[in-house]
Design a protein around this motif. Sequence first.
Motif, short mmCIF file in Angstrom:
data_model
loop_
_atom_site.label_atom_id
_atom_site.label_comp_id
_atom_site.label_asym_id
_atom_site.label_seq_id
_atom_site.Cartn_x
_atom_site.Cartn_y
_atom_site.Cartn_z
N MET A 1 -21.33 2.47 25.55
CA MET A 1 -22.61 1.69 24.83
C MET A 1 -21.64 0.83 22.98
O MET A 1 -21.44 0.22 22.76
N ALA A 2 -20.38 2.26 22.95
CA ALA A 2 -19.53 1.99 21.46
C ALA A 2 -18.46 0.87 22.34
O ALA A 2 -18.26 0.39 21.55
N ALA A 3 -18.04 0.87 23.42
CA ALA A 3 -16.93 0.17 23.75
C ALA A 3 -17.53 -1.84 23.56
O ALA A 3 -17.23 -2.68 23.15
N ALA A 4 -18.96 -1.65 23.90
CA ALA A 4 -19.63 -3.04 23.73
C ALA A 4 -19.87 -3.59 22.30
O ALA A 4 -19.48 -4.89 21.79
N ALA A 5 -20.49 -2.36 21.32
CA ALA A 5 -20.40 -3.00 20.13
C ALA A 5 -19.27 -3.21 19.32
O ALA A 5 -18.47 -4.21 18.68
N ARG A 6 -17.61 -2.58 20.10
CA ARG A 6 -16.81 -3.00 19.63
C ARG A 6 -16.69 -4.33 19.56
O ARG A 6 -15.76 -4.43 19.07
N GLY A 7 -16.58 -4.51 21.01
CA GLY A 7 -16.39 -5.87 21.44
C GLY A 7 -16.94 -6.98 20.66
O GLY A 7 -16.14 -7.76 20.89
N LEU A 8 -17.59 -6.76 20.86
CA LEU A 8 -18.68 -8.03 20.00
C LEU A 8 -17.83 -8.09 18.70
O LEU A 8 -18.03 -9.30 18.09
N ALA A 9 -17.37 -6.76 17.88
CA ALA A 9 -17.35 -6.80 16.62
C ALA A 9 -15.53 -7.71 16.46
O ALA A 9 -15.47 -8.33 15.06
N GLU A 10 -15.12 -7.08 17.59
CA GLU A 10 -13.53 -8.11 18.02
C GLU A 10 -14.14 -9.17 18.00
O GLU A 10 -12.87 -10.54 18.85
N GLY A 11 -15.46 -10.07 18.79
CA GLY A 11 -15.30 -11.55 18.22
C GLY A 11 -15.12 -11.47 20.30
O GLY A 11 -15.20 -12.59 20.70
N GLY A 12 -15.58 -10.48 21.16
CA GLY A 12 -15.63 -10.62 22.29
C GLY A 12 -16.78 -11.36 23.00
O GLY A 12 -18.00 -11.20 22.24
N LEU A 13 -16.96 -11.44 24.20
CA LEU A 13 -17.95 -11.31 24.99
C LEU A 13 -18.64 -10.50 25.56
O LEU A 13 -18.15 -9.62 26.97
N VAL A 14 -19.73 -10.30 25.70
CA VAL A 14 -20.41 -8.73 26.00
C VAL A 14 -21.66 -8.68 27.23
O VAL A 14 -22.82 -9.04 25.78
N ALA A 15 -21.20 -9.05 28.14
CA ALA A 15 -22.53 -8.83 29.19
C ALA A 15 -23.91 -7.53 29.10
O ALA A 15 -22.59 -7.09 29.68
N PHE A 16 -24.76 -7.71 29.21
CA PHE A 16 -25.82 -6.62 29.01
C PHE A 16 -27.36 -6.72 28.79
O PHE A 16 -27.43 -7.98 29.38
N PRO A 17 -28.03 -5.95 29.64
CA PRO A 17 -29.03 -5.78 30.22
C PRO A 17 -29.99 -6.27 29.28
O PRO A 17 -30.21 -5.61 28.30
N THR A 18 -31.21 -6.59 30.20
CA THR A 18 -32.23 -7.04 29.15
C THR A 18 -34.06 -6.63 29.54
O THR A 18 -32.96 -6.32 30.91
N GLU A 19 -35.10 -5.89 29.55
CA GLU A 19 -35.81 -6.02 30.62
C GLU A 19 -35.82 -7.17 31.05
O GLU A 19 -36.51 -7.29 32.20
N THR A 20 -35.98 -8.52 29.95
CA THR A 20 -36.06 -10.28 31.06
C THR A 20 -35.08 -10.62 32.64
O THR A 20 -35.19 -10.61 33.41
N VAL A 21 -33.40 -10.58 31.68
CA VAL A 21 -32.72 -11.27 32.42
C VAL A 21 -31.31 -10.98 32.62
O VAL A 21 -31.82 -10.13 30.30
N TYR A 22 -30.26 -10.33 32.38
CA TYR A 22 -28.55 -9.62 31.92
C TYR A 22 -28.54 -11.14 30.40
O TYR A 22 -29.14 -11.84 31.06
N GLY A 23 -27.82 -10.64 29.34
CA GLY A 23 -27.81 -11.26 28.32
C GLY A 23 -26.54 -11.77 28.25
O GLY A 23 -25.41 -10.47 29.13
N LEU A 24 -25.50 -12.94 27.99
CA LEU A 24 -24.23 -12.48 27.56
C LEU A 24 -23.65 -12.70 26.11
O LEU A 24 -24.79 -13.65 25.22
N GLY A 25 -23.95 -11.72 25.06
CA GLY A 25 -23.88 -11.39 23.92
C GLY A 25 -22.61 -12.02 23.36
O GLY A 25 -21.66 -11.48 23.66
#
Length: 314
Positions: A1-25
């Motif tokens: 989770m921390a790596a995902a948040a860091r990736g987003l902060a650095e302008g990265g593209l992070v795929a993660f699950p939601t209850e509906t479908v996976y999102g590309l954040g």
Amino acid sequence: MAAAARGLAEGGLVAFPTETVYGLGADATNPKAIARLYRAKGRPAFNPLIAHVGDLAAARRIADFDATAMALAEAFWPGPLTLVLPRSADCAVAELATAGLDTIAVRVPAHPVALAILRAFGGPVVAPSANLSGHVSPTTAAHVQGDLAGRIDLIVDGGPVTVGVESTIVGCFEVPMLLRPGGLPRDDIERVLGRALLHPRQDPGADSGQPLAPGMLASHYAPRTRVRLNAGSVEPGEALLAFGPAALPGVESAAAVMNLSARSNVDEAAANLFGYLRTLDRSGARAIAVMPVPHHGLGEAINDRLRRAAVGRD
Ligand code: TXA
Ligand code: MG
């Protein structure tokens, strides 16, 4: 989770699950990251994105809520409901993410991993479904990997999703409108509103020819294999996407058979829909025959996606 948040902060593209479908954040305030996101998906830049936030307070920083919107958010968030609302005056979400519209689509997903990432990151995250544009939405991390490996920075694997179809989108305009049937049944929403949700086509005041949900392109959600709806039999060379306990004539020679729900449960069928379409798409069948699915509850969203899957593509 921390790596995902860091990736987003650095302008990265992070795929993660939601209850509906996976999102590309991507960071919703970072136009460069959003441009990369559109590119990674092969998505037309005029198709706006949903901003995901951790709670209602965060949503109110980017969108203006009227009484109707407040009632829906309080009843259904976190959950499979997206609200289209006016952008707030100080909305930090990049124009690129909302395709220049003066409205914004917002949702608080009900998935512990999504919420943990959103809270660790702290700002709004735009996230379309984590598939190549026009493909079937991903319901497992493996689906994301299959479509986007090498094009994105990280995939957070939270196992298969529980709902299986995208969020229901309600436009909170003068009259509330159902822009996309989805993971929250229409009846539940209408019960809270105390009135029927209009379909954009039914609104006499709607600008002619101006799509309110620009992403509802006819050929979205399509597998490569031809899809034949309302099948009463299986033709030679076809695969069968079944629903319910009945056996169709010709099923014994089907190229492949998958049953969305042998016990005729629409929630179970929604959770299985996109994964089964992907599997049958790979079966080598010349077409996918689909049995009728009832329209009640999540059946409305299932039938919407099946109709789109059946529209011819070039
Ligand atoms: O369940 C979901 O909603 C998933 C998960 C990842 O949250 N997301 C998703 O996003 O399905 P996407 O990008 O595949 O679909 C978003 C839809 C598109 O049809 C888009 O046109 C519509 O929302 N949309 C976004 N902003 C809008 C706006 N301001 N007005 C009308 N429609 C909008
Ligand atoms: Mg999508």
